[in-house]
Structure formats: C-alpha cells, structure tokens
Motif scaffolding. Structure first.
Motif, mmCIF file in Angstrom:
data_model
loop_
_atom_site.group_PDB
_atom_site.id
_atom_site.type_symbol
_atom_site.label_atom_id
_atom_site.label_comp_id
_atom_site.label_asym_id
_atom_site.label_seq_id
_atom_site.Cartn_x
_atom_site.Cartn_y
_atom_site.Cartn_z
ATOM 1 N N LEU A 32 31.665 67.894 2.073
ATOM 2 C CA LEU A 32 30.031 68.053 2.149
ATOM 3 C C LEU A 32 29.399 67.388 3.533
ATOM 4 O O LEU A 32 29.828 66.094 3.203
ATOM 5 N N ARG A 33 28.756 68.002 4.074
ATOM 6 C CA ARG A 33 28.308 67.528 5.365
ATOM 7 C C ARG A 33 26.654 67.801 5.228
ATOM 8 O O ARG A 33 26.299 68.800 4.640
ATOM 9 N N ALA A 34 25.929 66.717 6.224
ATOM 10 C CA ALA A 34 24.379 66.965 6.114
ATOM 11 C C ALA A 34 23.954 66.545 7.274
ATOM 12 O O ALA A 34 24.325 65.692 7.992
ATOM 13 N N ARG A 35 22.601 67.179 7.667
ATOM 14 C CA ARG A 35 21.860 66.700 8.792
ATOM 15 C C ARG A 35 20.527 66.893 8.237
ATOM 16 O O ARG A 35 20.186 67.911 7.896
ATOM 17 N N LEU A 36 19.836 66.210 9.111
ATOM 18 C CA LEU A 36 18.269 66.202 8.844
ATOM 19 C C LEU A 36 17.638 67.136 9.917
ATOM 20 O O LEU A 36 17.891 67.039 10.905
ATOM 21 N N PHE A 37 16.798 68.167 9.305
ATOM 22 C CA PHE A 37 16.178 68.768 10.197
ATOM 23 C C PHE A 37 14.947 68.213 10.911
ATOM 24 O O PHE A 37 14.293 67.229 10.140
ATOM 25 N N GLU A 38 14.940 68.283 12.285
ATOM 26 C CA GLU A 38 13.960 67.518 13.066
ATOM 27 C C GLU A 38 12.811 68.151 12.931
ATOM 28 O O GLU A 38 12.254 69.296 12.708
ATOM 29 N N GLY A 39 11.487 67.425 13.073
ATOM 30 C CA GLY A 39 10.231 67.870 13.001
ATOM 31 C C GLY A 39 9.470 67.948 11.933
ATOM 32 O O GLY A 39 8.178 68.234 11.925
ATOM 33 N N GLY A 40 10.051 67.462 10.611
ATOM 34 C CA GLY A 40 9.048 67.544 9.456
ATOM 35 C C GLY A 40 8.118 66.416 9.345
ATOM 36 O O GLY A 40 8.461 65.146 9.722
ATOM 37 N N ARG A 41 7.099 66.772 9.204
ATOM 38 C CA ARG A 41 5.872 65.896 9.164
ATOM 39 C C ARG A 41 5.447 65.071 7.404
ATOM 40 O O ARG A 41 5.064 64.202 7.539
ATOM 41 N N SER A 42 6.495 65.608 6.804
ATOM 42 C CA SER A 42 6.027 65.002 5.341
ATOM 43 C C SER A 42 7.401 65.100 4.537
ATOM 44 O O SER A 42 8.184 64.286 4.804
ATOM 45 N N ASN A 43 7.728 66.110 3.682
ATOM 46 C CA ASN A 43 9.000 66.086 3.003
ATOM 47 C C ASN A 43 10.029 66.249 3.911
ATOM 48 O O ASN A 43 9.879 66.835 5.017
ATOM 49 N N LEU A 44 11.298 65.582 3.500
ATOM 50 C CA LEU A 44 12.299 65.609 4.240
ATOM 51 C C LEU A 44 13.171 66.851 4.088
ATOM 52 O O LEU A 44 13.481 67.115 2.858
ATOM 53 N N THR A 45 13.849 67.642 5.104
ATOM 54 C CA THR A 45 14.644 68.770 4.821
ATOM 55 C C THR A 45 16.075 68.628 5.322
ATOM 56 O O THR A 45 15.909 68.208 6.590
ATOM 57 N N TYR A 46 16.980 68.995 4.645
ATOM 58 C CA TYR A 46 18.404 68.502 5.347
ATOM 59 C C TYR A 46 19.085 70.077 5.204
ATOM 60 O O TYR A 46 18.868 70.495 4.132
ATOM 61 N N LEU A 47 20.019 70.186 6.141
ATOM 62 C CA LEU A 47 20.956 71.145 5.799
ATOM 63 C C LEU A 47 22.392 70.612 5.278
ATOM 64 O O LEU A 47 22.941 69.632 5.844
ATOM 65 N N LEU A 48 22.664 71.088 4.236
ATOM 66 C CA LEU A 48 23.997 70.750 3.543
ATOM 67 C C LEU A 48 24.820 72.028 3.980
ATOM 68 O O LEU A 48 24.800 73.151 3.926
ATOM 69 N N GLU A 49 26.173 71.401 4.356
ATOM 70 C CA GLU A 49 27.303 72.456 4.772
ATOM 71 C C GLU A 49 28.604 71.993 3.855
ATOM 72 O O GLU A 49 29.014 70.773 3.879
#
Length: 345
Positions: A32-49
C-alpha cells in the motif's frame, strides 16, 4: 531499515493497512502506497495505490480543528446518498469514525479519472466549442444536483432550510467582525444592503457550497465524471450555488491569476449565459440572482480579509499573501455592483 513505504503526513500506512484488511477483506493487493494531493485548503486528500487499484482517502487537517467544520461522516453521508442519483460523484467505500487509526476520522472513496480544470491555457486547448459545451454541462450538472429529492435519498434533516439566508449572512458578518484590522470601504454597506434585501428562498435543495469548475473532474469526452469537495454541503437555498458560480466566472476575468482562471478560456460561457441555462433547466426564478452574486462576493471578501488579518499578525506564511488585502475592496465593489444591477444579474 524498514521495507514499509514512507507515508505522507497524516497517514500511518501500517495501521491503515490493518484496518482496511479488517473492513475490506481482500481489498488491498500487495504493498500500500500513498501520496497527498497538493492544493487542498481544508480537508486532506490522499491517493492510495496498491498493485491493482487506486482509491482516495479524506481526513481532517492536522492539528486541532473544529469537528463540525471537518465532519467526515457528513461528507460520506452525502456521497452515499448521491451514489444512486444522476449526480456524478465518487462511490463511497468505507467510513471510519474513530480516531484509532489516523488520529482522526476518515473515509475512503473510489478514484475517478479526470481533469480538474484550473488553467485557462490548458482548457483553451480544447477549442471554443468544447469549452462552451463544458461550461454549459457544468450548469446542467448543478441543475441535476438541485433536482435531487432530499427525502428520497435519506437526507432529511441534513440542513436547516428555514431562515437559511439570514443565518448565513449573520454567520459571515461574525466572521468579518472577528477579522477586522482596518477600514474597508463599502464592506459594511454591502452587508447592510444584503440584510435589508433578503430574497424569499425557493424550495430548498441539496447545496454543494463551493460549486465551480475546478471542483469537478472532467473526462476525455468533456463530460463531468465526479463532483468533489462536499465539506460545505447542506440543504438550503439552491441559488447560493448559482450565485457563487457566477461570481467566480465574472471575477476570474477581473483577477486573472487570483481566482481559478479556467473561465478565461475562449468560449467559456458568461455569467449571464450560465444563469440563463440554469433558469431553463431548473425552472427556478432567477430574477433576484444579483443578491446571491452580491452575497457570494461578500463571503469571499470576508475570507480574503481573514487571510489578510492573519498575514498582518505573521500567522500566514507563503508567497502572495501580502497582496491579498489589496483585493478585498474590489470584491466589495463587485458585490455592490451586483446589487445595483437593474435586473439583478
């Protein structure tokens, strides 16, 4: 040295994997890998692969936050309610309401392939006919959202539509009072005129709260694949969504580079054309839309004034924040212009 892949801030991949294996048996294939989507101003959003799939995880920002402002269960409830409707949304997969895994609640949803258009140049490359059609499709999708039967999809009690506009105006007035550090010409006049001219709201609908082009994912066929960022959604006056969309569209032309600028692409419909399309599609009376555009301008002016207030106290770092304060009077002026429009836009 650990073989576990490095996790971005806010995620513990070991604990997350354990929870996913428990709640979604067989759902994770390999590492399981993850990265944070850039540009979020409030809640944090990640891509899980993993080896065979992609998913998206949402959680509140790091540090102390107000639970009501970053309610994962609320967002998940909206996605779950909209899943069987015509409104394109990512399919919700899992809600975890305890803090044991990540130190905060989170939810998982499907990954949708598409483009969030923020750049006018990239959008313009599609050509004027496609840009125009996409702008109109954006409105048609909003019409679909506002046509959802709130009770039928299980969202009764999701908001308080009675007195919605009055409450909203009062809330943003309090935000302004908390951010005052200088005199801003016209901002009190704008607030007073909005309060004196409150329109009668149409029947309530599910409201997105921040509906604009860069909050949707667009497929290669120029169709909207998913509407994102539901953290401000509620049941209330649907014309607040339209007023905000019109404001963003018109002000992008005034402040290129400050607001999301995709609406500058040749062919993107004007605010008046968006309103006309919405009126035909929804059957709603839009004769008072000038008030809603003025209110959207007031809200954004208050947001920007808050950023300026924090910057003057050294509480906001980064490039460009020193110029935010210069923009506030222009947003106020645009709000007053909207109220003065003979046809209220």
């Amino acid at each position: 040295m650990s073989d576990t892949p490095e996790a971005p801030p806010g995620l513990d991949l070991v604990r997350l994997r354990e929870r996913l294996d428990r709640d979604l048996p067989g759902g994770v294939d390999g590492e399981l890998r993850a990265r944070l989507f850039e540009g979020g101003r409030s809640n944090l959003t990640y891509l899980l692969e993993d080896a065979s799939s992609r998913r998206v995880l949402r959680r509140p920002p790091l540090g102390h936050v107000l639970a009501t402002a970053h309610d994962m269960a609320r967002e998940y409830r909206v996605l779950d309610a909209l899943d069987p409707t015509a409104v394109p949304t990512p399919r919700p997969l899992l809600l975890v309401e305890d803090d044991a895994v990540l130190g905060a609640p989170f939810y998982l949803m499907e990954h949708v392939t598409g483009t969030a258009h923020r750049d006018a140049g990239a959008l313009a490359a599609l050509g004027e006919p496609r840009v125009r059609a996409l702008g109109l499709h954006l409105v048609d999708t909003l019409v679909e959202l506002h046509a959802v039967d709130v009770a039928a999809v299980g969202l009764e009690g999701f908001g308080r539509p009675e007195g919605f506009l009055e409450r909203q105006l009062r809330r943003w007035g309090k935000q302004l009072a908390a951010s005052r550090s200088r005199e801003v010409a016209g901002i009190d006049e704008l607030q007073e005129r909005l309060a004196k001219a409150l329109p009668d709201s149409p029947p309530p609908a599910l409201v997105h709260g921040d509906y604009r082009l860069d909050n949707v994912l667009v497929g290669e066929d120029d169709r909207i694949r998913a509407v994102l960022d539901w953290e401000m959604s509620t049941v209330g006056d649907p014309l607040t969504d339209l007023g905000l969309l019109v404001m963003y569209t018109e002000l992008a032309r005034r402040f290129d580079g400050v607001l999301p600028g995709a609406a500058l692409a040749p062919g993107f419909p004007s605010g008046a054309r968006l309103v006309e399309r919405y009126a035909v599609g929804s059957g709603r009376d839009v004769s008072r839309l000038g008030w809603y555009v003025g209110f959207a301008s007031f809200k954004l002016a208050v947001v920007l004034e808050g950023i300026h207030y924090r910057w003057t106290r050294g509480a906001t770092v980064g490039s460009g924040f020193d110029r935010v304060g210069e923009l506030v009077p222009a947003f106020v002026e645009f709000g007053l212009e909207s109220l003065d429009s003979p046809k209220e836009h």
